[in-house]
Design an enzyme around this catalytic site. Structure first.
Site, short mmCIF file in Angstrom:
data_model
loop_
_atom_site.label_atom_id
_atom_site.label_comp_id
_atom_site.label_asym_id
_atom_site.label_seq_id
_atom_site.Cartn_x
_atom_site.Cartn_y
_atom_site.Cartn_z
N LYS A 1 0.83 -1.21 0.00
CA LYS A 1 0.00 0.00 0.00
C LYS A 1 0.87 1.25 0.00
CE LYS A 1 -2.06 -1.16 3.84
NZ LYS A 1 -1.43 -2.47 4.05
N THR A 2 1.87 1.26 0.89
CA THR A 2 2.74 2.43 0.97
C THR A 2 3.50 2.59 -0.36
OG1 THR A 2 2.89 2.13 3.34
CG2 THR A 2 4.56 3.53 2.34
N ARG B 1 5.25 -7.53 10.88
CA ARG B 1 6.47 -6.74 10.64
C ARG B 1 7.62 -7.64 10.18
NH1 ARG B 1 4.34 -3.09 9.15
NH2 ARG B 1 2.48 -4.32 9.48
N GLN C 1 -5.44 -3.20 10.85
CA GLN C 1 -4.31 -2.58 11.53
C GLN C 1 -4.70 -1.28 12.22
OE1 GLN C 1 -0.31 -2.84 9.61
NE2 GLN C 1 -1.49 -3.46 7.83
N ASP D 1 -1.67 7.78 3.72
CA ASP D 1 -1.24 6.44 4.13
C ASP D 1 -1.86 6.14 5.50
OD1 ASP D 1 0.04 4.02 4.06
OD2 ASP D 1 2.07 4.80 4.28
N GLU D 2 -1.99 4.88 5.86
CA GLU D 2 -2.53 4.47 7.17
C GLU D 2 -3.87 5.16 7.43
OE1 GLU D 2 -0.94 2.21 8.91
OE2 GLU D 2 1.18 2.34 8.34
#
Ligand code: ATP
Ligand code: MG
Length: 690
Positions: A30-31, A620, A242, A211-212
């Site tokens: 996504k980033t 992660r 998330q 983002d996020e």
């Protein structure tokens, strides 16, 4: 352009004309879509300065700028890449004047706010003040004024907080200061109530990328809507699984509202995970499984099964740290990822870092505590910032109080109290009160001399700051001026140990260097050539400082093991991750028994948020993941029996807990000795944390 993007990612990158939402699981790129889309927009002819990419932290912004730089070169510098709060500063700096805010407004930090609230509420108890701060911040981020808060208050405590909020807001106005919540709510007000300002910014923002997105709150969403306007040229990327900032007001409603508010919304799902092995991904999918599905997703990886996820039961905190360190040493000896930066130890709460710091230090392994005490929280840096804030905004009373007493210059608390009463009576800032003709009636003549001398020093420094560029000011003038006010001597006088004083002075010099770098001018590019970077004034830099939690630039290239909270690990990745303290009571976290009075639904939601946190932690890891729990854990001063977190069972690993392998211990010891031998031959690495 299409290099390194799959079809769904390309689709998102090429959808330029309207609203776009990329909704996908962890590590699905996504980033990466955001950085590539910045490049695509520039390639399609949109001026770089008309693109804004909003990240969750300053560190993420710095990283994104660097990646965008690789794709588009110097144009990346012109793209607005920052957090919502930093964007708020820009808006207020340019247009806050219509709200009565001077360009040189100050941004107060948490400590300033706590002491202001203590004062407003007439208490000396910091815990009470922090409780008010929390309540008021909740109201402000929900967009309520003090008056509305009073109407909504449900009990006596809230009514008291609402009354204090009114006084607090008055002071903020008088000090020409804002708090963090204002950095979102005031720009929102600007765009909502002033059509000409709104049109200007909507024109300016050719495309906004977020983002996020799952961790935005209600006011941030409103701000985004007003920024993009009817044309709705934006790209939001996020993952409902998330969402881990519900406790700070983030709301998944923002995800649900998007298709309703923007019927033309293009929703794109990404399903391939490029980060983790199948074994890690399976554990992550299993953990998140029990949570209610807002948007069903599938996530797969073709990086192979990889090593099984390990679960370790440790006797206590020290033993857990010892095993984590042994694991790191053993992996380093046997894996292709041999850099210290390839490893991270993640935990639920900040205080859990200590045992690992001790063990890493003992093993001579360099590390950094990410999200630990910030460089900018150090007393000497806060002193300098107070001075700088006062130069930029004379009305900043909290900065005045700190600067006037650091270093000591004969201005005591009694004098400051008298000056404060006088200033309140005449509705003046402390600084303006200094020069009032009527002041001698309120303060003794000896104190007046000291106050005037302080005022003259500030005026003199301000004059010099105004007549040099920001860069020059930071390079030479800051250090000269620190000599003038006797700051170095002050550090040596106030510290018993010369070594500590020297370390603090060295922080001050680092800070001056950092300021100089931030103020632009001649800097070296990647190839070492001197180039001209964007020039910033001292004022601009001073305003940004309040938004920075770490000296992120300095952190980037450090080859060290990362110690981080799960919250601060969001969006990042490491080849090897050790997730520690995965116990009931720690993750999911439980504050105290009083919580059990809460309605079952609230408790269930809390566990769901903790489960998402566990999911963030697991995802992660790229190559290996070790999860450990404590058989006995510290609770206050006591040691109590520990049970493994329900999330360990939920990972559904088809293996028993890994027993401590004596060979691993031996390998770790050998690695440690080899490392020591190597280090004493070369320069000795030292941990970067204090
Ligand atoms: P998170 O949910 O944790 O924020 P994300 O969805 O933002 O993750 P990224 O960080 O963008 O994911 O990507 C995860 C990793 O996968 C990165 O190392 C990235 O470079 C890599 N990656 C993403 N897309 C691709 C692709 N199409 N080809 C190869 N690698 C990719
Ligand atoms: Mg990401």
């Amino acid at each position: 352009m299409s290099a390194g993007l799959n079809l769904a990612q390309l689709d998102a990158v090429n959808h330029l004309g309207g609203p776009c939402l990329v909704l996908a699981g962890a590590g699905s790129g996504k980033t990466r879509v955001i950085t590539h889309k910045i490049a695509r927009l520039i390639q399609a002819g949109l001026a770089a300065e008309r693109i804004a990419a909003i990240t969750f932290t300053n560190k993420a912004a710095a990283e994104m700028r660097e990646r965008a730089g690789h794709l588009v070169g110097r144009d990346a510098k012109k793209v607005v890449i920052c957090t919502f709060h930093a964007l708020g500063v820009r808006l207020l700096r340019e247009d806050g004047q219509v709200l009565g805010l001077k360009q040189q407004f100050s941004i107060l930090d948490t400590d300033d706010i706590t002491s202001m609230l203590k004062d407003c509420g007439g208490t000396t108890d910091a815990a009470t003040a922090r409780q008010w701060q929390w309540t008021i911040s909740g109201w402000k981020s929900a967009g309520l004024t003090a008056e509305q808060a009073m109407k909504e208050a449900r009990n006596e405590d809230e009514r008291v907080a609402a009354a204090i909020m009114e006084r607090y807001q008055e002071r903020l106005t008088a000090y020409q200061s804002v708090d963090f919540d204002d950095l979102i709510s005031l720009p929102l007000k600007l765009l909502r109530d002033y059509p000409e300002v709104r049109e200007k910014w909507q024109q300016k923002m050719g495309h906004v990328l977020v983002d996020e997105y799952q961790d935005t709150n209600a006011t941030q969403y409103e701000l985004l809507k007003l920024l993009v306007g009817e044309r709705a040229r934006f790209t939001a990327v996020g993952d409902d699984d998330q969402s881990i900032y519900g406790w700070r007001g983030a709301t998944l409603d923002n995800l649900k509202r998007l298709p309703q508010d923007f019927p033309a919304l293009r929703v794109i799902k990404l399903e391939q995970n490029y980060r983790s092995t199948s074994a890690i991904l399976r554990a992550a999918n299993n953990v998140i499984g029990p949570n209610p599905k807002l948007f069903p997703k599938t996530l797969w990886s073709d990086l192979g099964e990889g090593e099984p996820v390990r679960v370790v039961a440790a006797d206590n905190e020290d033993h857990e740290a010892e095993r984590a360190v042994a694991r790191i040493q053993s992996l380093r000896a046997n894996s292709t990822h041999k850099e210290w930066r390839d490893f991270a130890i993640l935990y639920r709460a900040n205080h859990m870092a200590r045992a690992f710091e001790t063990a890493l230090r003992r093993a001579n392994i360099p590390y950094k505590v990410s999200g630990g005490q910030s460089f900018f929280d150090k007393a000497e840096i806060r002193d300098l910032c107070a001075w700088l804030r006062l130069l930029v905004n004379n009305n900043d009373d909290p900065a005045f109080l700190r600067a006037a007493t650091t270093p000591k210059r004969g201005i005591g608390h009694t004098t400051l109290g008298q000056l404060g009463t006088f200033a309140t009576q005449y509705k003046l800032s402390l600084f303006d009160a200094l020069f009032s003709h009527s002041l001698p009636s309120a303060v003794s003549s000896r104190a007046i001399t000291a106050l005037h001398e302080f005022g003259r020093t500030v005026n003199d420094l301000e004059y010099r700051a105004r007549h040099t560029t920001g860069h020059e000011a930071a390079r030479t003038f800051l250090t000269d001026w620190l000599k003038d006010i006797g700051y170095e001597q002050f550090l040596y006088d106030s510290e018993e140990s010369e070594k500590v004083a020297a370390a603090r002075w060295s922080n001050v010099l680092d800070f001056c260097d950092w300021m100089a770098g931030r103020c632009g001018g001649q800097v070296a590019d990647e190839a070492g050539a001197q180039i001209e970077s964007e020039r910033k004034t001292l004022m601009e830099v001073v305003q940004t400082i309040a938004l920075i939690s770490t000296l992120s630039e300095r952190e980037q290239d450090q080859n060290v093991v990362t110690l981080s909270t799960l919250h601060a690990s969001k969006g990042l990745e490491w080849p090897h991750v050790v997730l520690v303290g995965v116990n009931e009571g720690l993750l999911p976290f439980k504050t105290d028994e009083a919580d059990s009075d809460l309605p079952a639904e609230v408790l269930a939601q809390r566990v769901q948020e903790e489960r998402r946190l566990m999911y963030v932690g697991i995802t992660r890891a790229q190559r290996t993941l070790m999860v450990s729990w404590l058989k006995r854990r510290k609770k206050g001063r006591e040691s109590v029996p520990g049970t493994p977190s329900r999330f360990i069972k939920e990972m559904a690993l088809d293996q028993a807990t890994v027993k401590e392998d004596p060979r691993e211990k031996l390998r770790a010891l050998r690695a440690e000795f080899a490392q020591r031998a190597q280090d004493s031959a070369a320069t000795k690495p030292s941990p970067t944390a204090p």
